[in-house]
Design a protein around this motif. Sequence first.
Motif, PDB file in Angstrom:
ATOM      1  N   GLY A 282      17.256  44.518  54.157  1.00  0.00           N
ATOM      2  CA  GLY A 282      16.074  44.408  53.314  1.00  0.00           C
ATOM      3  C   GLY A 282      16.414  44.141  51.865  1.00  0.00           C
ATOM      4  N   MET A 283      17.573  43.533  51.610  1.00  0.00           N
ATOM      5  CA  MET A 283      18.041  43.304  50.246  1.00  0.00           C
ATOM      6  C   MET A 283      18.282  41.819  49.993  1.00  0.00           C
ATOM      7  SD  MET A 283      18.215  46.348  48.909  1.00  0.00           S
ATOM      8  CE  MET A 283      19.326  46.269  47.518  1.00  0.00           C
ATOM      9  N   GLU A 284      17.575  40.960  50.687  1.00  0.00           N
ATOM     10  CA  GLU A 284      17.740  39.531  50.487  1.00  0.00           C
ATOM     11  C   GLU A 284      17.384  39.158  49.044  1.00  0.00           C
ATOM     12  OE1 GLU A 284      16.775  35.478  53.013  1.00  0.00           O
ATOM     13  OE2 GLU A 284      15.557  37.272  53.295  1.00  0.00           O
ATOM     14  N   ASP A 285      18.283  38.411  48.412  1.00  0.00           N
ATOM     15  CA  ASP A 285      18.120  38.009  47.009  1.00  0.00           C
ATOM     16  C   ASP A 285      18.081  39.192  46.051  1.00  0.00           C
ATOM     17  OD1 ASP A 285      18.022  35.319  47.722  1.00  0.00           O
ATOM     18  OD2 ASP A 285      15.854  35.418  48.075  1.00  0.00           O
ATOM     19  N   ARG A 286      18.651  40.315  46.483  1.00  0.00           N
ATOM     20  CA  ARG A 286      18.718  41.480  45.602  1.00  0.00           C
ATOM     21  C   ARG A 286      20.175  41.906  45.432  1.00  0.00           C
ATOM     22  NH1 ARG A 286      13.822  43.293  44.347  1.00  0.00           N
ATOM     23  NH2 ARG A 286      12.088  42.912  45.759  1.00  0.00           N
TER      24      ARG A 286
ATOM     25  N   VAL B  24      26.988  31.932  27.991  1.00  0.00           N
ATOM     26  CA  VAL B  24      28.392  31.716  27.615  1.00  0.00           C
ATOM     27  C   VAL B  24      29.339  32.308  28.660  1.00  0.00           C
ATOM     28  CG1 VAL B  24      27.886  31.636  25.161  1.00  0.00           C
ATOM     29  CG2 VAL B  24      28.389  33.846  26.235  1.00  0.00           C
ATOM     30  N   HIS B  25      28.819  33.172  29.516  1.00  0.00           N
ATOM     31  CA  HIS B  25      29.642  33.817  30.531  1.00  0.00           C
ATOM     32  C   HIS B  25      29.567  33.066  31.855  1.00  0.00           C
ATOM     33  CE1 HIS B  25      30.371  37.534  28.239  1.00  0.00           C
ATOM     34  NE2 HIS B  25      29.095  37.497  27.867  1.00  0.00           N
ATOM     35  N   ALA B  26      30.644  33.161  32.622  1.00  0.00           N
ATOM     36  CA  ALA B  26      30.568  32.855  34.048  1.00  0.00           C
ATOM     37  C   ALA B  26      30.032  34.102  34.726  1.00  0.00           C
ATOM     38  CB  ALA B  26      31.942  32.497  34.587  1.00  0.00           C
ATOM     39  N   ALA B  27      29.115  33.933  35.675  1.00  0.00           N
ATOM     40  CA  ALA B  27      28.439  35.085  36.274  1.00  0.00           C
ATOM     41  C   ALA B  27      28.614  35.082  37.783  1.00  0.00           C
ATOM     42  CB  ALA B  27      26.950  35.081  35.910  1.00  0.00           C
ATOM     43  N   GLU B  28      28.666  36.289  38.337  1.00  0.00           N
ATOM     44  CA  GLU B  28      28.752  36.445  39.792  1.00  0.00           C
ATOM     45  C   GLU B  28      27.984  37.695  40.185  1.00  0.00           C
ATOM     46  OE1 GLU B  28      32.159  37.803  42.922  1.00  0.00           O
ATOM     47  OE2 GLU B  28      32.675  36.085  41.665  1.00  0.00           O
ATOM     48  N   TRP B  29      27.061  37.557  41.147  1.00  0.00           N
ATOM     49  CA  TRP B  29      26.250  38.673  41.601  1.00  0.00           C
ATOM     50  C   TRP B  29      26.902  39.354  42.795  1.00  0.00           C
ATOM     51  CZ3 TRP B  29      22.027  40.119  38.841  1.00  0.00           C
ATOM     52  CH2 TRP B  29      21.470  39.190  37.962  1.00  0.00           C
ATOM     53  N   ALA B  30      26.613  40.640  42.951  1.00  0.00           N
ATOM     54  CA  ALA B  30      27.151  41.390  44.086  1.00  0.00           C
ATOM     55  C   ALA B  30      26.239  42.570  44.387  1.00  0.00           C
ATOM     56  CB  ALA B  30      28.564  41.879  43.790  1.00  0.00           C
ATOM     57  N   LEU B  31      26.359  43.044  45.610  1.00  0.00           N
ATOM     58  CA  LEU B  31      25.632  44.236  46.033  1.00  0.00           C
ATOM     59  C   LEU B  31      26.667  45.250  46.523  1.00  0.00           C
ATOM     60  CD1 LEU B  31      22.876  45.630  46.682  1.00  0.00           C
ATOM     61  CD2 LEU B  31      23.055  44.638  48.976  1.00  0.00           C
ATOM     62  N   SER B  32      26.735  46.385  45.848  1.00  0.00           N
ATOM     63  CA  SER B  32      27.710  47.425  46.192  1.00  0.00           C
ATOM     64  C   SER B  32      26.966  48.659  46.675  1.00  0.00           C
ATOM     65  CB  SER B  32      28.580  47.765  44.971  1.00  0.00           C
ATOM     66  OG  SER B  32      29.532  48.756  45.284  1.00  0.00           O
ATOM     67  N   LEU B  33      27.210  49.045  47.925  1.00  0.00           N
ATOM     68  CA  LEU B  33      26.502  50.166  48.525  1.00  0.00           C
ATOM     69  C   LEU B  33      27.502  51.247  48.936  1.00  0.00           C
ATOM     70  CD1 LEU B  33      24.009  48.208  50.815  1.00  0.00           C
ATOM     71  CD2 LEU B  33      23.597  49.112  48.524  1.00  0.00           C
ATOM     72  N   PRO B  34      27.519  52.384  48.234  1.00  0.00           N
ATOM     73  CA  PRO B  34      28.419  53.487  48.619  1.00  0.00           C
ATOM     74  C   PRO B  34      27.821  54.289  49.770  1.00  0.00           C
ATOM     75  CG  PRO B  34      27.192  54.079  46.668  1.00  0.00           C
ATOM     76  CD  PRO B  34      26.782  52.659  47.012  1.00  0.00           C
ATOM     77  N   ASN B  35      28.596  55.241  50.254  1.00  0.00           N
ATOM     78  CA  ASN B  35      28.153  56.170  51.298  1.00  0.00           C
ATOM     79  C   ASN B  35      27.718  55.469  52.579  1.00  0.00           C
ATOM     80  OD1 ASN B  35      28.613  58.404  49.599  1.00  0.00           O
ATOM     81  ND2 ASN B  35      26.571  58.197  48.700  1.00  0.00           N
ATOM     82  N   VAL B  36      28.394  54.372  52.874  1.00  0.00           N
ATOM     83  CA  VAL B  36      28.251  53.727  54.183  1.00  0.00           C
ATOM     84  C   VAL B  36      29.300  54.340  55.097  1.00  0.00           C
ATOM     85  CG1 VAL B  36      28.491  51.525  55.397  1.00  0.00           C
ATOM     86  CG2 VAL B  36      27.380  51.601  53.158  1.00  0.00           C
TER      87      VAL B  36
END
Length: 835
Positions: free
Chosen positions: A657-661, A546-558
Motif C-alpha cells: 500500500g505504499m505505491e509512489d510513497r 542542484v542535487h542528484a536525488a534518489e528516493w527510497a522506502l526504509s521499513l524497520p521491524n520486518v
Amino acid sequence: MRLQVKRLFRHYARNGVVMGLFLMLLIMSTSVSVMMAEHLRTADEVYARYYEATNLGDLFVEGPDGFTYDHEALLSACEGTPETAGLSIGGCETRLTLRGEYSLTEDQREAVALARGCVDGDAACADTVGDQAVLVVHGMDLTETGLGRINRLFALSDDAQAWGSQRPGAGEVVLDQQVRKEMGVDLGDTVTIEVNGTEHAFDVVGFAVQPDHAYWVSSPDVLVPTPGTLMVAYLDIEVLVGLSGMDEGTRNRLLVDVEGTPEWDLLDTPEVEGPDLQALREALATSLREQNLSTVQVGDRSTQFGVELLRQDLEGAKTSQPVMVGMLVSVSALILAVSLERLVRRQRREIAVLRSLGTPSGTLLMSYLLPPVVLGAVAAIVGIAIGTQLTEVFVRYYFGVIGSVPVVEVLHDPSVWVATFVTVMVIVVLFTLWPARSAVRLSPVEVDRREAGERPGPFVVWMSRSLPSSVALGARSIFRHPARLTVTVVGLGMAMILSSGFALLVNSMEASFVDAQQADNWDYAVYHNPFDTAEVDAWLEVDGGVHAAEWALSLPNVSPSDDTRAMTLEARTAFSTDGSTSMHNSTLLDGRLPTAGASIPEALVDEGSASMLGWSIGDEVSLDVGVTSIDVELVGIVNEFQRSVWVHHVDVAPDLGMEDRYNVLYLKGGGEGAASPTDIPGVQVIDQDELRSSFANAWEQQSEIMSVFIGVGLMIAAIILLNTLVINLTEHDAEYATLRILGASAPRMAGILTVEHAIIGTLSAISGSVFSILAAEGMMAAFSTWSFHFTLDLEYVTVVKYGLVLLAAALLMTPVGLMRLRRMDLVERSKSFGQ
C-alpha cells in the motif's frame, strides 16, 4: 622443613627482579579480574533496578515512520486480547513520539565540544560539533508520580532536587539527563523545540531517563554514542498533541505490560526462549487486525534496540570474563613456574642430599610449594583491594560512555573476592606443582649422573652441527631445556592475545563501521513522513535541483514469517556495485543484483542474516511487514552491517500500500555549501560528513577500553620476556664467565646472547601470531550477534607488527646481558665448574 622454607624465601628475596615481576603481574591480573567480575555484577543489578523502576514494557506495537493510529482502537485491541498460554495483559499505554531537528545554541555547542574532549582553543575539534541534533519528543500520559506508566520516567530518588520535577505542565518540559551532561542545559533554562514546523519555548523543570534511550544514539544506524547529536524531550501527551495540530486521539505507539515477568525471545539464538509470550504476542496481533490496524508490528523487548544491545553486551562480557581471568592468572603463574623450575635445577645437589638423609617426599614437596603459595596469596589480596577501587572508576566510566542508564550504587561483592582468590590460588598451585614434583622425584643417582656432565639431545646436536660456533652455543643454550622454552613461548603467545589479538579485533570492528559508512555516497539523507511529502517535493523542485536525488522506502521491524527477529526492508529505486548509478554501493559477496519486474520480487540479503537464518541464493522467503506478508527470491548476498533485505521499490510497494510513497530522500552533489531541507516540519536530515566526523570522534573514545587491554597485553608480554631472559642470563653466569676467562671477546659474547634472544623472540612471535589470529576469530564470532554481525578482517600487517615488536624487545636484552658480563666477578662465577 622450616629451615628449607626459610632458605627458599631468602632465595626469592635475593632474586628481587624475578619475584617483583611475578608479584606485579599477579596483582595486575587479580585486580583486572575483580574489576571485570564486579562490573558484571553491578551491571546486572543496575539493569534490573532500572527496568523495574521504569516498568519496562513486555510488548511494543509500532508502525513505520509517519503512520499514526487512533488511541481508542489501540487500547481496544490491547484490552481485548484474551489470556493466552497463562499470560494476561496487565496494562496498556499509548504514546505519540515525534522526531525532527533541534538547533543547538552557541553555549550548547561549546558544552558539547567539552563533552567530546575538546580543549579550550582547539578550534578544529570544536568545528566537528554540528549546529543540529536529532530531536525526539515523547508524548506520555501524565500520572500522579510523573510521565508514563510503562517505560516511565525515572530520576534518582536520593538526588531529587537536582533532577527536578517529573510532571511538566503547559509550557514546561522534562529533558533526558544525558542532555544536561552533554549540552549544559540546567533546571530553569529555556529550550526552543520545533513541533511540526512551529517553534515553542519550554521551561526546563526536570531531568529523567527512560528505557527508550538506554543506549544513547539517535538511531540504530549511528551505532556509536556521540555527544551533542541527540536531544530527547518528554511532554504531557495532551500538550504535545495540541501543539502538533493533530487530532486529539492521534497516537503512533502502544506499550503493553504483561502480568509477571515472562521470558522473551533472544535475537542471538535460533530458539524461541519465550514461547508463552510469543503466543500472547500473536494473540495481540490478531486483536490489532480486528481493529483494522494492519500496518503495525508487534515486538517484545528484543526489538527495543538499546535494551537488546545492552543485554547482548553484558552476556558477551559474562562469556569472555572467565576466559580472560584464567588467561591472565595463568600467564602470571607461568612466570613463577619457570622461576621455580630453574631453582630446582640449581638446588639438585641439595635435594639429593636431603633425599639421601631420608627427608619425606611430602615434606620436600610442601617446602617448595609453600613460598609460591604465600607469595600468590599476598599478591591476590593486594590485587583484590586494588580491583575494588578500579571497579568504582570503570563502572562509572562505562555507563557514562554507553548511555543514560544511571548507576545508583557500585556493588562490591565478597563472593567475587573469594572466588577470585580461590581461582588465583588454584592456578598458582597447579602451575608450581610441576616443578615442585620434579624436585621430589629427583634421586641422588640421577643427580650424580647429571653432575657428571649433561649431554645435549640429538636434535640440538643435529641442529648446531654445521652452525658457526657463536650461533651453535646460543642455540644449544636455548634448546637445552625444551620444556622451559615451550612454557615461555606459550606464555608469550597467550600474552600476545591481549595485544595483537585485541588489535585485530578493534581494527576489524572499525573496518566494519567504516565500510558501512563508505557504502553510502550520499551527502544528505532526508527522513520524512511518506504520507506528507508535499513540502519535500516542493523544496526539491525549487531549491534541490542542484542535487542528484534518489528516493527510497526504509521499513524497520520486518521479520521472516517463520522467525521473530527483526530486520529492515530497504526498498530502493536503484542498485549498483560501485555507487555509480545509485547512492548505495552493494558489495556483492555472492550472486548478482536484483532485477526489477520479476514475477517473484528479487532481493539481496546481508551476510549476517543469511548465515544466521540459513538462507542461500535461490531460496524463496516470506517476510512479514506488519500484517502483510510478501514473498521474495534471494539472488545475492551482500556485505551489509545491519540485518536487512534489499528489493526494488516498484516490486513490493503496491502490496504494501505504499505505491509512489517513500520515507527517505538521498541527496548528492550540489557543490560546497549546498543546502538541505532542514527547515521543513517533521523532517530529519542526516549530514554524511557530520555523521562520519562524529563517528570518528566517538569511536576514538570507545576504543579506549580496548586500548587498555592492548596495553595490558604488551605489558604482560614485556614482563614475561624480561623474566625469561633474566633467568637465562643468571643461569648461564658460570658458562659465560668461563668463556670470558678462556678469551671469548665481547663481540663473540654479544653474538651468543643475540642468537639466544633471537630464537626466543622468533618462536614467541610465531606462537603469539598464531594465538592472536585464533583468539581474534573466536572473539569476533562471540561478538557477532543478530544486532551486530562482524567478520574478521585479517590484517597480516598488524600481526607482523606486533611480532616484530616482540622480537625487537627480545633483542634489546642483549645489551643488558653484556652489561651484566662486564660487571661480573669472572673468577667467583667460574668456581661452580670446579665444585
